[in-house]
Design an enzyme around this catalytic site. Structure first.
Site, PDB file in Angstrom:
ATOM      1  CE  LYS A   1      -8.266   0.029   6.216  1.00 21.67           C
ATOM      2  NZ  LYS A   1      -8.068   1.235   7.035  1.00 21.67           N
TER       3      LYS A   1
ATOM      4  N   GLY B   1      -0.074   0.209  -0.047  1.00 22.07           N
ATOM      5  CA  GLY B   1       0.470   0.466   1.284  1.00 22.07           C
ATOM      6  C   GLY B   1       1.838  -0.174   1.435  1.00 22.07           C
TER       7      GLY B   1
ATOM      8  CB  ILE C   1       6.877  -4.211   1.766  1.00 21.45           C
ATOM      9  CG1 ILE C   1       7.267  -5.475   1.022  1.00 21.45           C
ATOM     10  CG2 ILE C   1       7.718  -4.070   2.994  1.00 21.45           C
ATOM     11  CD1 ILE C   1       8.696  -5.399   0.455  1.00 21.45           C
TER      12      ILE C   1
ATOM     13  CB  THR D   1       0.254  -3.843   5.215  1.00 22.67           C
ATOM     14  OG1 THR D   1       0.863  -2.998   6.176  1.00 22.67           O
ATOM     15  CG2 THR D   1      -1.211  -3.985   5.516  1.00 22.67           C
TER      16      THR D   1
ATOM     17  CD  GLU E   1       0.191  -0.529  -7.796  1.00 17.87           C
ATOM     18  OE1 GLU E   1       1.347  -0.059  -7.748  1.00 17.87           O
ATOM     19  OE2 GLU E   1      -0.276  -1.060  -8.814  1.00 17.87           O
TER      20      GLU E   1
ATOM     21  CB  CYS F   1       5.013   4.740  -3.313  1.00 14.28           C
ATOM     22  SG  CYS F   1       4.241   5.435  -4.793  1.00 14.28           S
TER      23      CYS F   1
ATOM     24  CD  GLU G   1       8.403   2.886   1.255  1.00 12.20           C
ATOM     25  OE1 GLU G   1       7.764   2.122   2.009  1.00 12.20           O
ATOM     26  OE2 GLU G   1       7.935   3.355   0.208  1.00 12.20           O
TER      27      GLU G   1
END
Ligand SMILES: NC(=O)c1ccc[n+]([C@@H]2O[C@H](COP(=O)([O-])OP(=O)(O)OC[C@H]3O[C@@H](n4cnc5c(N)ncnc54)[C@H](O)[C@@H]3O)[C@@H](O)[C@H]2O)c1
Ligand SMILES: C[N+](C)(C)CC=O
Length: 488
Positions: A174, A227, A229, A231, A249, A283, A384
């Site tokens: 996805k 994606g 943190i 989520t 990740e 990232c 972030e």
């Protein structure tokens, strides 16, 4: 380009007929319409992957044959590299040179896992019991859900697809709903490579819908997510439905420590690359600069001068160094952080606004921004931002540098610049990060594991360990001289 889903070897529309406009971040034009799947489509894809796995044929063909499929996909990606790079630039706004590099990396990842596919023949260990042998084998986990972000759409998908299918799993991918183009194209290539129906399935749609279905489904054995943190936290909770394996990740707030004895020009150059590559939407972006106090002023002044020359524009223009941010929503999030930084008392040394250039007004552009007078406890230092925003702090000792660098919830990556190699080694060992670069920033490659300490994630991608994430380990013990125990 026809943007449909690929389920059980067929290209399909969404069950509910929904579509979504795919927006070009350069000028807000509509690139194409993608089908927008829902939970219903995700369920169909999971069932297809389940059937394909449970049939057993994919997992039981010789590993070298699976490797040959993965190799064929690598070759098709190389053949269509330019087309893929153009699609990635269109979808994300990144420059063509970045997209071409991504495609080389992606082909390299498929080559690497193709080569590894048949290298694990299991292992006999010395059994401590008489008349027995003891073998350790690795087997595929089963049905894997793979959820990817918008900043490196195909690269992050490749890191998941190649090791998963090489080890005999079946997958449902996805991609981010806003950047599906290259993932769809690679599914076309996987079909061309002759991958059996049901082995690789593609579902498009929102994370809260399709992504949530994959994470919650009791028919999915592993979820691999790249994606944000928050989520990641939700996915971890959903994964408890059937105790599925998880690989996360997540984000980073990556320190870049520059000592006074560093090669000054090199450190300046790399600090810019660390922070502003792909408009900071990386990232592992070096968004936190920690510079030794004695060189702070010279270093920052030189950075600011160089930042003013960064050329913003279309990713298609070979002169462009930095493209737009991905979306209006994301631009507004980053701008909000700039306001937060000002309120916290940091100083905007350069940037901090949208560009005035007439030609950039329709795109989601933001000037590369540097904040000075930053403290470690500021939100702009801790959180972030995921945009072209660099914060600068100072330190006066090696210990202070390491302590400050470790002082966030993240632990993805970071760097140190110094000509004292012993110091570099000490700092590298003190940093609680999944990757540490010495006198460099950003390199990653298929052979080395990638992932985060602390809240930057769970598990690793790439390298041998990235392949092992897609396997279960089984111990097979054989009694070579069985005798009744007469215990009961
Ligand atoms: N560690 C790494 O290697 C790495 C690499 C790239 C990006 N990232 C991180 O990704 C983030 C940026 O990407 P993003 O904005 O697309 O992240 P995001 O978390 O918003 O979305 C990522 C994916 O998750 C899906 N999703 C959203 N909500 C979901 C839910 N409730 N359940 C299941 N899936 C859901 C999205 O549709 C998308 O496909 C940054 O934090 C960045 O650091 C990390
Ligand atoms: C993992 N990497 C560096 C390729 C992309 C991160 O956003």
């Amino acid at each position: 380009m026809d943007i449909r889903m690929y389920i059980d070897g067929e290209w399909v529309e969404a069950a509910n007929g929904e579509t979504r406009d795919i927006i070009n971040p350069l000028d807000q034009s509509i690139i194409t319409q993608a089908v927008e799947g829902s939970r219903e489509d995700a369920v169909k894809a999971v069932q297809a992957a389940r059937r394909a796995f449970d049939k057993g044929t994919w997992a039981s063909i010789p590993a070298s044959e699976r490797g040959a499929y993965v190799l064929k996909i690598a070759q098709l990606i190389e053949r269509d590299k330019e087309e893929l790079a153009e699609l990635e630039t269109l979808d994300t706004g990144k420059t063509m040179s970045e997209s071409r590099d991504d495609m080389d990396d992606i082909a390299g990842v498929f080559h690497y896992f193709a080569g590894l596919a048949d290298k694990d023949g299991g292992e006999y260990i010395a059994s401590p019991l008489p008349d027995s042998d003891s073998k350790i084998v690795r087997e595929p986990v089963g049905v894997c859900g793979q959820i990817t972000p918008w900043n490196y759409p195909l690269l992050q998908a490749a890191w998941k697809i190649a090791p998963a299918i090489a080890t005999g799993n079946t997958i449902i991918v996805k991609p981010s709903e806003i950047t599906p183009l290259t993932t769809v194209k690679v599914f076309q290539l996987m079909e061309e490579a002759g991958l059996p129906a049901g082995v690789a399935n593609l579902v498009l749609g929102k994370g809260t819908d399709v992504g949530a279905e994959l994470s919650e489904s009791v028919d999915v054995d592993l979820i691999s997510f790249t994606g944000g943190i928050e989520t990641g936290r939700k996915i971890m909770q959903s994964a408890t439905s059937n105790m599925k394996k998880i690989a996360l990740e997540l984000g980073g707030k990556n320190p870049n420590i520059v000592f006074a004895d560093a090669d000054f020009d090199l450190a300046v150059d790399q600090a810019l690359n660390a922070a502003f590559f792909h408009a900071g939407q990386v990232c592992s972006a070096g968004a936190r600069l920690l510079v030794e106090e004695s060189i702070h002023d010279d270093f920052v002044n030189t950075l600011v001068d160089r930042v003013k020359n960064i050329r913003l524009g279309s990713g298609q223009d070979e002169e462009t160094q930095m493209g737009p941010l991905i979306s209006a929503e994301h631009l507004s999030k980053v701008e909000n952080y700039i306001e937060i930084g000002k309120q916290e008392g940091a100083t905007v040394a350069v940037g901090g606004a949208r560009p005035n250039d007439e030609t950039l007004q329709k795109g989601f552009f933001l000037l590369p921004t540097i904040f000075t007078d930053c403290r470690t406890d500021m939100r702009i230092v801790q959180e972030e931002i995921f945009g072209p925003v660099l914060t600068v702090e100072t330190f006066t000792s090696e210990e202070e540098a390491v302590e400050k660098a470790n002082d966030t919830v993240y632990g993805l990556a970071g760097a140190t610049f110094t000509t004292d190699i012993s110091k570099a080694e000490r700092v590298a060992s003190g940093l609680r990060l999944g990757t540490v670069w010495i006198n460099d920033f950003h390199p990653y490659f298929a052979q080395a594991p990638w992932g985060g300490y602390k809240q930057s994630g769970i598990g690793r991608e790439l390298g041998k360990v990235g392949m092992e994430e897609y396997t279960e380990t089984k111990h097979i013990f054989r009694n070579t001289n069985p005798e009744a125990l007469n215990f009961f």
